[in-house]
Design a protein around this motif. Sequence first.
Motif, PDB file in Angstrom:
ATOM      1  N   VAL A  16      -0.843  -8.652  -2.140  1.00 17.96           N
ATOM      2  CA  VAL A  16      -0.756  -7.501  -3.039  1.00 17.96           C
ATOM      3  C   VAL A  16       0.446  -6.613  -2.716  1.00 17.96           C
ATOM      4  CG1 VAL A  16      -3.252  -7.475  -3.360  1.00 17.96           C
ATOM      5  CG2 VAL A  16      -2.234  -6.026  -1.608  1.00 17.96           C
ATOM      6  N   ASP A  17       1.241  -7.009  -1.757  1.00 18.48           N
ATOM      7  CA  ASP A  17       2.348  -6.159  -1.311  1.00 18.48           C
ATOM      8  C   ASP A  17       3.562  -6.332  -2.212  1.00 18.48           C
ATOM      9  OD1 ASP A  17       4.133  -4.608   0.028  1.00 18.48           O
ATOM     10  OD2 ASP A  17       4.082  -5.730   1.914  1.00 18.48           O
ATOM     11  N   PRO A  18       3.920  -5.317  -2.991  1.00 16.73           N
ATOM     12  CA  PRO A  18       5.097  -5.437  -3.863  1.00 16.73           C
ATOM     13  C   PRO A  18       6.372  -5.723  -3.080  1.00 16.73           C
ATOM     14  CG  PRO A  18       3.780  -3.508  -4.446  1.00 16.73           C
ATOM     15  CD  PRO A  18       3.259  -4.011  -3.133  1.00 16.73           C
ATOM     16  N   GLN A  19       6.435  -5.272  -1.827  1.00 16.26           N
ATOM     17  CA  GLN A  19       7.634  -5.503  -1.031  1.00 16.26           C
ATOM     18  C   GLN A  19       7.767  -6.960  -0.616  1.00 16.26           C
ATOM     19  OE1 GLN A  19       6.643  -2.487   1.951  1.00 16.26           O
ATOM     20  NE2 GLN A  19       8.333  -1.235   1.209  1.00 16.26           N
ATOM     21  N   ALA A  20       6.613  -7.646  -0.505  1.00 16.08           N
ATOM     22  CA  ALA A  20       6.640  -9.059  -0.124  1.00 16.08           C
ATOM     23  C   ALA A  20       6.788  -9.967  -1.339  1.00 16.08           C
ATOM     24  CB  ALA A  20       5.362  -9.423   0.632  1.00 16.08           C
ATOM     25  N   SER A  21       6.218  -9.556  -2.465  1.00 15.75           N
ATOM     26  CA  SER A  21       6.266 -10.368  -3.688  1.00 15.75           C
ATOM     27  C   SER A  21       6.617  -9.468  -4.863  1.00 15.75           C
ATOM     28  CB  SER A  21       4.923 -11.057  -3.927  1.00 15.75           C
ATOM     29  OG  SER A  21       4.542 -11.828  -2.811  1.00 15.75           O
ATOM     30  N   PRO A  22       7.877  -9.034  -4.946  1.00 11.01           N
ATOM     31  CA  PRO A  22       8.248  -8.064  -5.974  1.00 11.01           C
ATOM     32  C   PRO A  22       8.141  -8.585  -7.399  1.00 11.01           C
ATOM     33  CG  PRO A  22      10.196  -8.913  -4.853  1.00 11.01           C
ATOM     34  CD  PRO A  22       9.018  -9.440  -4.108  1.00 11.01           C
ATOM     35  N   GLN A  23       8.269  -9.890  -7.602  1.00 13.36           N
ATOM     36  CA  GLN A  23       8.256 -10.424  -8.960  1.00 13.36           C
ATOM     37  C   GLN A  23       6.858 -10.297  -9.555  1.00 13.36           C
ATOM     38  OE1 GLN A  23       9.678 -14.401  -9.304  1.00 13.36           O
ATOM     39  NE2 GLN A  23       9.557 -14.453 -11.525  1.00 13.36           N
ATOM     40  N   GLY A  24       6.746  -9.604 -10.672  1.00 13.87           N
ATOM     41  CA  GLY A  24       5.460  -9.455 -11.340  1.00 13.87           C
ATOM     42  C   GLY A  24       4.554  -8.440 -10.688  1.00 13.87           C
ATOM     43  N   SER A  25       5.025  -7.757  -9.625  1.00 13.34           N
ATOM     44  CA  SER A  25       4.215  -6.771  -8.938  1.00 13.34           C
ATOM     45  C   SER A  25       4.657  -5.376  -9.354  1.00 13.34           C
ATOM     46  CB  SER A  25       4.345  -6.921  -7.415  1.00 13.34           C
ATOM     47  OG  SER A  25       3.883  -8.178  -7.009  1.00 13.34           O
ATOM     48  N   SER A  26       3.723  -4.431  -9.234  1.00 15.45           N
ATOM     49  CA  SER A  26       4.046  -3.044  -9.532  1.00 15.45           C
ATOM     50  C   SER A  26       3.766  -2.204  -8.304  1.00 15.45           C
ATOM     51  CB  SER A  26       3.216  -2.536 -10.715  1.00 15.45           C
ATOM     52  OG  SER A  26       1.831  -2.687 -10.443  1.00 15.45           O
ATOM     53  N   ALA A  27       4.387  -1.029  -8.217  1.00 16.63           N
ATOM     54  CA  ALA A  27       4.203  -0.155  -7.074  1.00 16.63           C
ATOM     55  C   ALA A  27       2.758   0.319  -7.005  1.00 16.63           C
ATOM     56  CB  ALA A  27       5.152   1.029  -7.183  1.00 16.63           C
ATOM     57  N   ILE A  28       2.216   0.372  -5.783  1.00 21.14           N
ATOM     58  CA  ILE A  28       0.836   0.789  -5.589  1.00 21.14           C
ATOM     59  C   ILE A  28       0.773   1.886  -4.546  1.00 21.14           C
ATOM     60  CG2 ILE A  28      -0.195  -1.400  -6.299  1.00 21.14           C
ATOM     61  CD1 ILE A  28      -0.408  -2.201  -3.380  1.00 21.14           C
ATOM     62  N   ARG A  29      -0.366   2.578  -4.525  1.00 15.12           N
ATOM     63  CA  ARG A  29      -0.565   3.688  -3.592  1.00 15.12           C
ATOM     64  C   ARG A  29      -1.962   3.584  -2.996  1.00 15.12           C
ATOM     65  NH1 ARG A  29      -2.665   8.361  -5.218  1.00 15.12           N
ATOM     66  NH2 ARG A  29      -1.948   8.047  -7.357  1.00 15.12           N
ATOM     67  N   LEU A  30      -2.071   3.866  -1.695  1.00 14.67           N
ATOM     68  CA  LEU A  30      -3.352   3.808  -0.998  1.00 14.67           C
ATOM     69  C   LEU A  30      -4.126   5.108  -1.151  1.00 14.67           C
ATOM     70  CD1 LEU A  30      -1.955   2.136   2.205  1.00 14.67           C
ATOM     71  CD2 LEU A  30      -3.911   1.210   0.943  1.00 14.67           C
ATOM     72  N   ILE A  31      -5.454   4.981  -1.225  1.00 14.85           N
ATOM     73  CA  ILE A  31      -6.358   6.123  -1.293  1.00 14.85           C
ATOM     74  C   ILE A  31      -7.047   6.298   0.060  1.00 14.85           C
ATOM     75  CG2 ILE A  31      -8.426   7.066  -2.394  1.00 14.85           C
ATOM     76  CD1 ILE A  31      -6.005   6.991  -4.238  1.00 14.85           C
ATOM     77  N   ASP A  32      -7.110   7.518   0.548  1.00 16.94           N
ATOM     78  CA  ASP A  32      -7.737   7.807   1.831  1.00 16.94           C
ATOM     79  C   ASP A  32      -9.253   7.612   1.736  1.00 16.94           C
ATOM     80  OD1 ASP A  32      -8.980   9.605   4.004  1.00 16.94           O
ATOM     81  OD2 ASP A  32      -6.844   9.639   4.515  1.00 16.94           O
ATOM     82  N   LEU A  33      -9.826   6.905   2.732  1.00 15.33           N
ATOM     83  CA  LEU A  33     -11.263   6.636   2.760  1.00 15.33           C
ATOM     84  C   LEU A  33     -11.928   7.254   3.994  1.00 15.33           C
ATOM     85  CD1 LEU A  33     -11.240   2.855   1.687  1.00 15.33           C
ATOM     86  CD2 LEU A  33     -11.765   4.842   0.253  1.00 15.33           C
ATOM     87  N   SER A  34     -11.305   8.263   4.576  1.00 16.81           N
ATOM     88  CA  SER A  34     -11.838   8.875   5.795  1.00 16.81           C
ATOM     89  C   SER A  34     -13.221   9.479   5.575  1.00 16.81           C
ATOM     90  CB  SER A  34     -10.886   9.969   6.301  1.00 16.81           C
ATOM     91  OG  SER A  34      -9.618   9.446   6.611  1.00 16.81           O
ATOM     92  N   ALA A  35     -13.408  10.172   4.468  1.00 17.55           N
ATOM     93  CA  ALA A  35     -14.705  10.814   4.213  1.00 17.55           C
ATOM     94  C   ALA A  35     -15.807   9.775   4.065  1.00 17.55           C
ATOM     95  CB  ALA A  35     -14.619  11.688   2.963  1.00 17.55           C
ATOM     96  N   GLU A  36     -15.514   8.688   3.378  1.00 15.26           N
ATOM     97  CA  GLU A  36     -16.506   7.635   3.199  1.00 15.26           C
ATOM     98  C   GLU A  36     -16.821   6.949   4.530  1.00 15.26           C
ATOM     99  OE1 GLU A  36     -15.033   8.908  -0.519  1.00 15.26           O
ATOM    100  OE2 GLU A  36     -13.864   8.124   1.159  1.00 15.26           O
ATOM    101  N   GLN A  37     -15.807   6.808   5.405  1.00 17.66           N
ATOM    102  CA  GLN A  37     -16.051   6.215   6.716  1.00 17.66           C
ATOM    103  C   GLN A  37     -17.034   7.045   7.520  1.00 17.66           C
ATOM    104  OE1 GLN A  37     -14.951   7.487   9.977  1.00 17.66           O
ATOM    105  NE2 GLN A  37     -16.044   5.747  10.918  1.00 17.66           N
ATOM    106  N   ARG A  38     -16.908   8.354   7.464  1.00 19.85           N
ATOM    107  CA  ARG A  38     -17.815   9.219   8.222  1.00 19.85           C
ATOM    108  C   ARG A  38     -19.256   9.079   7.724  1.00 19.85           C
ATOM    109  NH1 ARG A  38     -13.133  12.557   8.068  1.00 19.85           N
ATOM    110  NH2 ARG A  38     -13.834  13.601   6.165  1.00 19.85           N
ATOM    111  N   VAL A  39     -19.420   8.974   6.421  1.00 22.77           N
ATOM    112  CA  VAL A  39     -20.762   8.804   5.856  1.00 22.77           C
ATOM    113  C   VAL A  39     -21.345   7.464   6.292  1.00 22.77           C
ATOM    114  CG1 VAL A  39     -22.094   8.547   3.719  1.00 22.77           C
ATOM    115  CG2 VAL A  39     -20.306  10.302   3.882  1.00 22.77           C
ATOM    116  N   LEU A  40     -20.567   6.400   6.182  1.00 23.83           N
ATOM    117  CA  LEU A  40     -21.051   5.070   6.562  1.00 23.83           C
ATOM    118  C   LEU A  40     -21.377   4.996   8.047  1.00 23.83           C
ATOM    119  CD1 LEU A  40     -18.684   2.757   4.483  1.00 23.83           C
ATOM    120  CD2 LEU A  40     -21.099   3.217   4.070  1.00 23.83           C
ATOM    121  N   SER A  41     -20.559   5.625   8.874  1.00 21.55           N
ATOM    122  CA  SER A  41     -20.811   5.617  10.310  1.00 21.55           C
ATOM    123  C   SER A  41     -22.123   6.322  10.636  1.00 21.55           C
ATOM    124  CB  SER A  41     -19.646   6.285  11.048  1.00 21.55           C
ATOM    125  OG  SER A  41     -19.844   6.239  12.441  1.00 21.55           O
ATOM    126  N   GLU A  42     -22.402   7.403   9.952  1.00 18.91           N
ATOM    127  CA  GLU A  42     -23.666   8.118  10.157  1.00 18.91           C
ATOM    128  C   GLU A  42     -24.856   7.261   9.735  1.00 18.91           C
ATOM    129  OE1 GLU A  42     -23.305  11.748   8.008  1.00 18.91           O
ATOM    130  OE2 GLU A  42     -21.820  12.620   9.375  1.00 18.91           O
TER     131      GLU A  42
END
Length: 314
Positions: A195-221
């Motif tokens: 899924v890395d546009p930098q590794a496979s730029p052809q046909g790929s679009s720029a992407i952005r990561l979403i922070d999952l820190s809050a969900e990790q804390r809930v799951l850990s609890e």
Amino acid sequence: MSQPRLLDRRLLLGAGAAAAGLWMTACTDGRLPEYSLGAGEPGGFFNEFTALLANTVDTADADFRLIPRPSAGTAENLELLRNGAVDLALALGDAAVAAPGGLQSIGRLYQNYFQLVVPAESSIHGMSELKGKAVSLGPDNSGTQFTGLRILEASGLTTSDIIMHPVALTDVTAAMARGEIQAAMFAGGIPVLAVDPQASPQGSSAIRLIDLSAEQRVLSERFGGVYAAADIPAGIYGSSAGVGTIGVASLLLARPDVPASVVGRIVEILVTRAADLIPAGALGAQYLDARSLISTSGIPLHPGAAAAYRRLHG
């Protein structure tokens, strides 16, 4: 998940005798005995790792061969193990712990990083903003989807709040570019090259990561240390800043009837040939760490693995 069929004892004994006969035939005619290995979907870490492990077993002159079997991932692999369709398989630790079913572990391989991505220009900046959006939480019958549903619940959403639209890992960025999905979750090392546009730029679009820190804390609890806090550094997928996420261990599992000698040799290869078992582009920490191989999330070690670790580490 369906339960394995109960077999008549005479049929089971007959099947065992037949398997033993096939194994002896393989030994006497020069062919090495083969053990099937549940893998994963194309482009994913499970698929890459099992191919590397099978090749390394071959080059290590082991007296057996591993034959990877493609699958949808964790959930299917666990079913295949329980039904006797494969001898060994990879699985995410949280799904394995949820339904261990008498399986045994060879070792903890590496930490998977759960990654939620959106198109770079998207207005989505958190899990709560997925409401009403088409989202892939991983392929059906996959460990990613198992964990993705837990992450969704931890965010306060349910499956009725989103449009479930599973896509294959290799189609994530294209599906986003077509507007079929507005977000996708997957797991693996960092980056995931499929899924890395930098590794496979052809046909790929720029992407952005979403922070999952809050969900990790809930799951850990709720579930304990099976869901570890993890960080994805800046620069992954071209991001300008790091994000917090959720780490889940990958386990190599075996049926109890796999010979201890086979399992022991696999452990030796994991420990001594670790450098040959790292998929291309993997930057994830804790990869095949000798100290953490025995940290198997509560899944008991196969006796062959336990004996091998004692030999290697005392």
